[in-house]
Design a protein around this motif. Structure first.
Motif, PDB file in Angstrom:
ATOM      1  N   ARG A   1       1.559  -4.493  -5.398  1.00  0.00           N
ATOM      2  CA  ARG A   1       2.092  -5.855  -5.506  1.00  0.00           C
ATOM      3  C   ARG A   1       1.125  -6.709  -6.319  1.00  0.00           C
ATOM      4  O   ARG A   1       1.526  -7.457  -7.215  1.00  0.00           O
ATOM      5  CB  ARG A   1       2.305  -6.439  -4.116  1.00  0.00           C
ATOM      6  CG  ARG A   1       2.845  -7.842  -4.132  1.00  0.00           C
ATOM      7  CD  ARG A   1       3.199  -8.308  -2.719  1.00  0.00           C
ATOM      8  NE  ARG A   1       3.524  -9.707  -2.773  1.00  0.00           N
ATOM      9  CZ  ARG A   1       2.821 -10.679  -2.200  1.00  0.00           C
ATOM     10  NH1 ARG A   1       1.774 -10.397  -1.457  1.00  0.00           N
ATOM     11  NH2 ARG A   1       3.184 -11.931  -2.322  1.00  0.00           N
ATOM     12  N   LYS A   2      -0.154  -6.579  -6.018  1.00  0.00           N
ATOM     13  CA  LYS A   2      -1.176  -7.335  -6.741  1.00  0.00           C
ATOM     14  C   LYS A   2      -1.197  -6.941  -8.215  1.00  0.00           C
ATOM     15  O   LYS A   2      -1.379  -7.794  -9.085  1.00  0.00           O
ATOM     16  CB  LYS A   2      -2.550  -7.074  -6.107  1.00  0.00           C
ATOM     17  CG  LYS A   2      -3.662  -7.865  -6.739  1.00  0.00           C
ATOM     18  CD  LYS A   2      -4.963  -7.657  -6.004  1.00  0.00           C
ATOM     19  CE  LYS A   2      -6.042  -8.547  -6.599  1.00  0.00           C
ATOM     20  NZ  LYS A   2      -7.302  -8.417  -5.864  1.00  0.00           N
ATOM     21  N   GLU A   3      -0.976  -5.666  -8.474  1.00  0.00           N
ATOM     22  CA  GLU A   3      -0.975  -5.157  -9.841  1.00  0.00           C
ATOM     23  C   GLU A   3       0.214  -5.687 -10.634  1.00  0.00           C
ATOM     24  O   GLU A   3       0.190  -5.704 -11.868  1.00  0.00           O
ATOM     25  CB  GLU A   3      -0.932  -3.627  -9.784  1.00  0.00           C
ATOM     26  CG  GLU A   3      -0.896  -2.932 -11.116  1.00  0.00           C
ATOM     27  CD  GLU A   3      -0.611  -1.448 -10.985  1.00  0.00           C
ATOM     28  OE1 GLU A   3      -1.131  -0.702 -11.824  1.00  0.00           O
ATOM     29  OE2 GLU A   3       0.134  -1.040 -10.079  1.00  0.00           O
ATOM     30  N   GLY A   4       1.252  -6.121  -9.934  1.00  0.00           N
ATOM     31  CA  GLY A   4       2.453  -6.591 -10.609  1.00  0.00           C
ATOM     32  C   GLY A   4       3.492  -5.502 -10.797  1.00  0.00           C
ATOM     33  O   GLY A   4       4.303  -5.568 -11.718  1.00  0.00           O
TER      34      GLY A   4
ATOM     35  N   ASN B   1       7.056  -0.085  -7.298  1.00  0.00           N
ATOM     36  CA  ASN B   1       6.101   0.829  -6.669  1.00  0.00           C
ATOM     37  C   ASN B   1       5.630   0.248  -5.338  1.00  0.00           C
ATOM     38  O   ASN B   1       5.490   0.970  -4.347  1.00  0.00           O
ATOM     39  CB  ASN B   1       4.926   1.086  -7.608  1.00  0.00           C
ATOM     40  CG  ASN B   1       4.218   2.389  -7.312  1.00  0.00           C
ATOM     41  OD1 ASN B   1       4.484   3.080  -6.342  1.00  0.00           O
ATOM     42  ND2 ASN B   1       3.278   2.720  -8.187  1.00  0.00           N
ATOM     43  N   ALA B   2       5.412  -1.054  -5.298  1.00  0.00           N
ATOM     44  CA  ALA B   2       5.007  -1.706  -4.051  1.00  0.00           C
ATOM     45  C   ALA B   2       6.086  -1.521  -2.980  1.00  0.00           C
ATOM     46  O   ALA B   2       5.762  -1.187  -1.827  1.00  0.00           O
ATOM     47  CB  ALA B   2       4.743  -3.192  -4.287  1.00  0.00           C
ATOM     48  N   ARG B   3       7.354  -1.704  -3.338  1.00  0.00           N
ATOM     49  CA  ARG B   3       8.447  -1.524  -2.368  1.00  0.00           C
ATOM     50  C   ARG B   3       8.446  -0.118  -1.776  1.00  0.00           C
ATOM     51  O   ARG B   3       8.667   0.065  -0.586  1.00  0.00           O
ATOM     52  CB  ARG B   3       9.798  -1.833  -3.016  1.00  0.00           C
ATOM     53  CG  ARG B   3      10.107  -3.309  -3.084  1.00  0.00           C
ATOM     54  CD  ARG B   3      11.552  -3.574  -3.467  1.00  0.00           C
ATOM     55  NE  ARG B   3      11.846  -3.218  -4.843  1.00  0.00           N
ATOM     56  CZ  ARG B   3      11.597  -3.998  -5.894  1.00  0.00           C
ATOM     57  NH1 ARG B   3      11.051  -5.181  -5.731  1.00  0.00           N
ATOM     58  NH2 ARG B   3      11.892  -3.603  -7.108  1.00  0.00           N
TER      59      ARG B   3
ATOM     60  N   LEU C   1      -1.032 -13.377  -2.101  1.00  0.00           N
ATOM     61  CA  LEU C   1      -1.856 -12.163  -2.022  1.00  0.00           C
ATOM     62  C   LEU C   1      -3.033 -12.357  -1.070  1.00  0.00           C
ATOM     63  O   LEU C   1      -3.376 -11.445  -0.316  1.00  0.00           O
ATOM     64  CB  LEU C   1      -2.342 -11.761  -3.413  1.00  0.00           C
ATOM     65  CG  LEU C   1      -1.257 -11.232  -4.349  1.00  0.00           C
ATOM     66  CD1 LEU C   1      -1.787 -11.121  -5.774  1.00  0.00           C
ATOM     67  CD2 LEU C   1      -0.716  -9.898  -3.855  1.00  0.00           C
ATOM     68  N   THR C   2      -3.625 -13.527  -1.083  1.00  0.00           N
ATOM     69  CA  THR C   2      -4.739 -13.812  -0.167  1.00  0.00           C
ATOM     70  C   THR C   2      -4.280 -13.740   1.283  1.00  0.00           C
ATOM     71  O   THR C   2      -4.949 -13.127   2.129  1.00  0.00           O
ATOM     72  CB  THR C   2      -5.344 -15.195  -0.459  1.00  0.00           C
ATOM     73  OG1 THR C   2      -5.843 -15.204  -1.807  1.00  0.00           O
ATOM     74  CG2 THR C   2      -6.458 -15.534   0.517  1.00  0.00           C
TER      75      THR C   2
END
Length: 106
Positions: A59-62, A66-68, A83-84
């Motif tokens: 998710r942080k990578e954008g 893939n995050a899902r 993100l924090t």
């Protein structure tokens, strides 16, 4: 260890303590600015906690697709927080698990 203690340790130490479970080590390296090292740590892990950190990292990578995938593997909902906030949520949850495990052992 509380979240605040973990954050203090991050500020005080350059090297990640090896006694931390792998998912917390990955969060450590992420917070220190080493996304690649964090990703290496959780990339081949098969546990749900590592999958959760892996989801956060993508998710942080954008890379939302893939995050899902990794959120599903972790049995965690996709985060809509900053993100924090997500980093703190994951770290807090993992630190509670470490504390519970330690208490069961003693």
């Amino acid at each position: 260890m509380s979240l605040e203690e973990f954050k203090q340790l991050l500020e005080q130490e350059q090297k990640c303590p090896e006694f931390l479970p792998k998912p917390l080590q990955a969060l450590w390296y992420d917070k220190k600015g080493d996304w690649n090292r964090a990703h290496e740590i959780v990339q081949d892990a098969s546990d749900a906690d590592s999958a959760w950190v892996h989801a956060y990292l993508h998710r942080k990578e954008g890379d939302p697709s893939n995050a899902r995938y990794w959120y599903r593997r972790s049995n965690q909902p996709e985060s809509k927080e900053s993100l924090t906030q997500e980093w703190e949520q994951i770290a807090s949850c993992l630190l509670v698990k470490v504390k519970q495990t330690w208490m069961q052992m003693n």
